[in-house]
Design a protein around this motif. Structure first.
Motif, PDB file in Angstrom:
ATOM      1  N   TYR A  34       0.833  -1.209   0.000  1.00 39.68           N
ATOM      2  CA  TYR A  34       0.000   0.000   0.000  1.00 39.68           C
ATOM      3  C   TYR A  34       0.863   1.252   0.000  1.00 39.68           C
ATOM      4  O   TYR A  34       0.503   2.272  -0.589  1.00 39.68           O
ATOM      5  N   GLN A  35       2.039   1.203   0.643  1.00 43.63           N
ATOM      6  CA  GLN A  35       2.932   2.362   0.639  1.00 43.63           C
ATOM      7  C   GLN A  35       3.540   2.580  -0.746  1.00 43.63           C
ATOM      8  O   GLN A  35       3.666   3.716  -1.207  1.00 43.63           O
ATOM      9  N   ALA A  36       3.905   1.491  -1.410  1.00 45.87           N
ATOM     10  CA  ALA A  36       4.455   1.595  -2.764  1.00 45.87           C
ATOM     11  C   ALA A  36       3.411   2.153  -3.724  1.00 45.87           C
ATOM     12  O   ALA A  36       3.702   3.013  -4.559  1.00 45.87           O
ATOM     13  N   THR A  37       2.172   1.686  -3.580  1.00 49.93           N
ATOM     14  CA  THR A  37       1.083   2.178  -4.427  1.00 49.93           C
ATOM     15  C   THR A  37       0.816   3.658  -4.146  1.00 49.93           C
ATOM     16  O   THR A  37       0.643   4.454  -5.078  1.00 49.93           O
ATOM     17  N   ALA A  38       0.815   4.031  -2.877  1.00 48.32           N
ATOM     18  CA  ALA A  38       0.612   5.441  -2.507  1.00 48.32           C
ATOM     19  C   ALA A  38       1.743   6.323  -3.033  1.00 48.32           C
ATOM     20  O   ALA A  38       1.494   7.421  -3.544  1.00 48.32           O
ATOM     21  N   LEU A  39       2.969   5.831  -2.939  1.00 48.24           N
ATOM     22  CA  LEU A  39       4.119   6.586  -3.447  1.00 48.24           C
ATOM     23  C   LEU A  39       3.984   6.824  -4.950  1.00 48.24           C
ATOM     24  O   LEU A  39       4.163   7.947  -5.427  1.00 48.24           O
ATOM     25  N   ASP A  40       3.645   5.787  -5.693  1.00 47.35           N
ATOM     26  CA  ASP A  40       3.437   5.933  -7.137  1.00 47.35           C
ATOM     27  C   ASP A  40       2.317   6.917  -7.448  1.00 47.35           C
ATOM     28  O   ASP A  40       2.431   7.732  -8.371  1.00 47.35           O
ATOM     29  N   THR A  41       1.244   6.849  -6.693  1.00 37.75           N
ATOM     30  CA  THR A  41       0.103   7.741  -6.905  1.00 37.75           C
ATOM     31  C   THR A  41       0.506   9.199  -6.698  1.00 37.75           C
ATOM     32  O   THR A  41       0.185  10.072  -7.514  1.00 37.75           O
ATOM     33  N   VAL A  42       1.221   9.467  -5.619  1.00 39.35           N
ATOM     34  CA  VAL A  42       1.630  10.841  -5.313  1.00 39.35           C
ATOM     35  C   VAL A  42       2.611  11.372  -6.357  1.00 39.35           C
ATOM     36  O   VAL A  42       2.447  12.490  -6.871  1.00 39.35           O
ATOM     37  N   VAL A  43       3.606  10.570  -6.684  1.00 40.23           N
ATOM     38  CA  VAL A  43       4.615  11.023  -7.658  1.00 40.23           C
ATOM     39  C   VAL A  43       3.990  11.258  -9.030  1.00 40.23           C
ATOM     40  O   VAL A  43       4.224  12.292  -9.660  1.00 40.23           O
ATOM     41  N   SER A  44       3.189  10.312  -9.501  1.00 37.59           N
ATOM     42  CA  SER A  44       2.596  10.474 -10.830  1.00 37.59           C
ATOM     43  C   SER A  44       1.585  11.620 -10.868  1.00 37.59           C
ATOM     44  O   SER A  44       1.492  12.333 -11.869  1.00 37.59           O
ATOM     45  N   THR A  45       0.851  11.827  -9.787  1.00 41.27           N
ATOM     46  CA  THR A  45      -0.092  12.954  -9.736  1.00 41.27           C
ATOM     47  C   THR A  45       0.665  14.277  -9.790  1.00 41.27           C
ATOM     48  O   THR A  45       0.255  15.207 -10.502  1.00 41.27           O
ATOM     49  N   ALA A  46       1.777  14.364  -9.080  1.00 39.46           N
ATOM     50  CA  ALA A  46       2.589  15.588  -9.110  1.00 39.46           C
ATOM     51  C   ALA A  46       3.123  15.843 -10.523  1.00 39.46           C
ATOM     52  O   ALA A  46       3.100  16.980 -11.006  1.00 39.46           O
ATOM     53  N   ILE A  47       3.570  14.798 -11.178  1.00 41.73           N
ATOM     54  CA  ILE A  47       4.081  14.951 -12.546  1.00 41.73           C
ATOM     55  C   ILE A  47       2.975  15.407 -13.485  1.00 41.73           C
ATOM     56  O   ILE A  47       3.173  16.315 -14.304  1.00 41.73           O
ATOM     57  N   VAL A  48       1.805  14.791 -13.368  1.00 46.92           N
ATOM     58  CA  VAL A  48       0.674  15.173 -14.225  1.00 46.92           C
ATOM     59  C   VAL A  48       0.277  16.622 -13.992  1.00 46.92           C
ATOM     60  O   VAL A  48       0.042  17.381 -14.942  1.00 46.92           O
ATOM     61  N   LEU A  49       0.191  17.031 -12.733  1.00 46.76           N
ATOM     62  CA  LEU A  49      -0.167  18.422 -12.438  1.00 46.76           C
ATOM     63  C   LEU A  49       0.866  19.394 -12.999  1.00 46.76           C
ATOM     64  O   LEU A  49       0.510  20.445 -13.539  1.00 46.76           O
ATOM     65  N   TYR A  50       2.146  19.047 -12.885  1.00 46.62           N
ATOM     66  CA  TYR A  50       3.189  19.900 -13.437  1.00 46.62           C
ATOM     67  C   TYR A  50       3.035  20.024 -14.952  1.00 46.62           C
ATOM     68  O   TYR A  50       3.101  21.121 -15.512  1.00 46.62           O
ATOM     69  N   ILE A  51       2.818  18.883 -15.615  1.00 39.72           N
ATOM     70  CA  ILE A  51       2.680  18.904 -17.078  1.00 39.72           C
ATOM     71  C   ILE A  51       1.445  19.688 -17.503  1.00 39.72           C
ATOM     72  O   ILE A  51       1.484  20.463 -18.465  1.00 39.72           O
ATOM     73  N   LEU A  52       0.341  19.512 -16.790  1.00 39.87           N
ATOM     74  CA  LEU A  52      -0.895  20.199 -17.162  1.00 39.87           C
ATOM     75  C   LEU A  52      -0.836  21.704 -16.958  1.00 39.87           C
ATOM     76  O   LEU A  52      -1.366  22.470 -17.758  1.00 39.87           O
ATOM     77  N   PHE A  53      -0.189  22.138 -15.870  1.00 41.23           N
ATOM     78  CA  PHE A  53      -0.234  23.560 -15.529  1.00 41.23           C
ATOM     79  C   PHE A  53       1.039  24.338 -15.818  1.00 41.23           C
ATOM     80  O   PHE A  53       1.024  25.558 -15.813  1.00 41.23           O
ATOM     81  N   VAL A  54       2.151  23.648 -16.100  1.00 40.78           N
ATOM     82  CA  VAL A  54       3.400  24.354 -16.353  1.00 40.78           C
ATOM     83  C   VAL A  54       3.888  24.152 -17.786  1.00 40.78           C
ATOM     84  O   VAL A  54       4.293  25.094 -18.444  1.00 40.78           O
ATOM     85  N   GLU A  55       3.839  22.919 -18.256  1.00 39.83           N
ATOM     86  CA  GLU A  55       4.331  22.592 -19.591  1.00 39.83           C
ATOM     87  C   GLU A  55       3.165  22.490 -20.579  1.00 39.83           C
ATOM     88  O   GLU A  55       2.011  22.497 -20.198  1.00 39.83           O
ATOM     89  N   ASP A  56       3.511  22.360 -21.859  1.00 42.14           N
ATOM     90  CA  ASP A  56       2.517  22.107 -22.897  1.00 42.14           C
ATOM     91  C   ASP A  56       2.296  20.597 -22.963  1.00 42.14           C
ATOM     92  O   ASP A  56       3.201  19.835 -23.323  1.00 42.14           O
ATOM     93  N   PHE A  57       1.097  20.152 -22.624  1.00 42.07           N
ATOM     94  CA  PHE A  57       0.795  18.728 -22.491  1.00 42.07           C
ATOM     95  C   PHE A  57       1.087  17.950 -23.768  1.00 42.07           C
ATOM     96  O   PHE A  57       1.715  16.887 -23.738  1.00 42.07           O
ATOM     97  N   ILE A  58       0.653  18.435 -24.888  1.00 37.88           N
ATOM     98  CA  ILE A  58       0.822  17.702 -26.151  1.00 37.88           C
ATOM     99  C   ILE A  58       2.296  17.526 -26.485  1.00 37.88           C
ATOM    100  O   ILE A  58       2.726  16.444 -26.902  1.00 37.88           O
ATOM    101  N   THR A  59       3.097  18.553 -26.287  1.00 39.17           N
ATOM    102  CA  THR A  59       4.538  18.457 -26.562  1.00 39.17           C
ATOM    103  C   THR A  59       5.198  17.449 -25.634  1.00 39.17           C
ATOM    104  O   THR A  59       5.985  16.599 -26.080  1.00 39.17           O
ATOM    105  N   VAL A  60       4.872  17.503 -24.361  1.00 38.94           N
ATOM    106  CA  VAL A  60       5.455  16.570 -23.392  1.00 38.94           C
ATOM    107  C   VAL A  60       5.039  15.141 -23.719  1.00 38.94           C
ATOM    108  O   VAL A  60       5.863  14.216 -23.688  1.00 38.94           O
ATOM    109  N   LEU A  61       3.778  14.941 -24.035  1.00 39.74           N
ATOM    110  CA  LEU A  61       3.290  13.605 -24.382  1.00 39.74           C
ATOM    111  C   LEU A  61       4.004  13.075 -25.624  1.00 39.74           C
ATOM    112  O   LEU A  61       4.468  11.929 -25.649  1.00 39.74           O
TER     113      LEU A  61
END
Length: 167
Positions: free
Chosen positions: A26-53
């Motif tokens: 459960y800790q490994a799953t939570a860690l992945d969830t937090v890290v990936s959510t942070a990355i997604v939020l950064y890409i959505l609000f800071v970078e251009d999503f289509i270019t990053v994708l």
């Protein structure tokens, strides 16, 4: 989207555990969830999503093709016959244990394939020197996996020969 990603996060947590991270599932799953959510939020609000994708997908080949080549070569060498109990045994007594839990032949072959891919890639954010010399030709998807497969086969074969008793 959340319902679909539950399985992905759970699997990703298992991967973290399988590479040796000493935390509960459960800790490994939570860690992945937090890290990936942070990355997604950064890409959505800071970078251009289509270019990053686009850049992300273009660079996947660098590790994915050599990884697939090592996996397929290992399966071919073993004739797709694995011991079901031993493959899940995470102790040094498992025939798949390797060196401290790592298959060094596979990691060396994977690393070699990644290097070859980096030398031959022609992606929007990265062009290797071989690709530049060949006026933009991209051999990442062919030469990289081939290099990994040949390296893995040669390393496994060499280890088998040195492990065999002399006649």
């Amino acid at each position: 989207s959340i319902a679909n990603n539950v399985v992905a996060y759970y699997s990703s947590g298992l991967v973290l555990q399988s590479i040796g991270l000493p935390i509960a599932r459960y800790q490994a799953t939570a860690l992945d969830t937090v890290v990936s959510t942070a990355i997604v939020l950064y890409i959505l609000f800071v970078e251009d999503f289509i270019t990053v994708l686009h850049d992300f997908v273009a660079l996947l080949i660098v590790w994915l093709a050599p990884f697939a080549a090592v996996w397929l070569t290992d399966g071919w060498i073993r004739r797709w016959r694995y011991d079901a109990a031993d493959i899940h045994d995470l102790s040094p007594t498992s025939r798949y244990w390797g060196w401290r839990g790592f298959n060094l032949d596979a990691w060396i072959a994977l690393g070699g394939g990644v290097v070859v891919c980096l030398l031959t890639i022609n992606a929007p954010i990265l062009q290797g020197p071989v690709s530049k010399a060949l006026d933009g030709a991209d051999f990442t998807w062919t030469i990289g996996p081939l290099a990994s497969a040949i390296a893995y086969f040669a390393l496994v074969r060499a280890r088998a020969v040195t492990a065999s008793p002399a006649p």
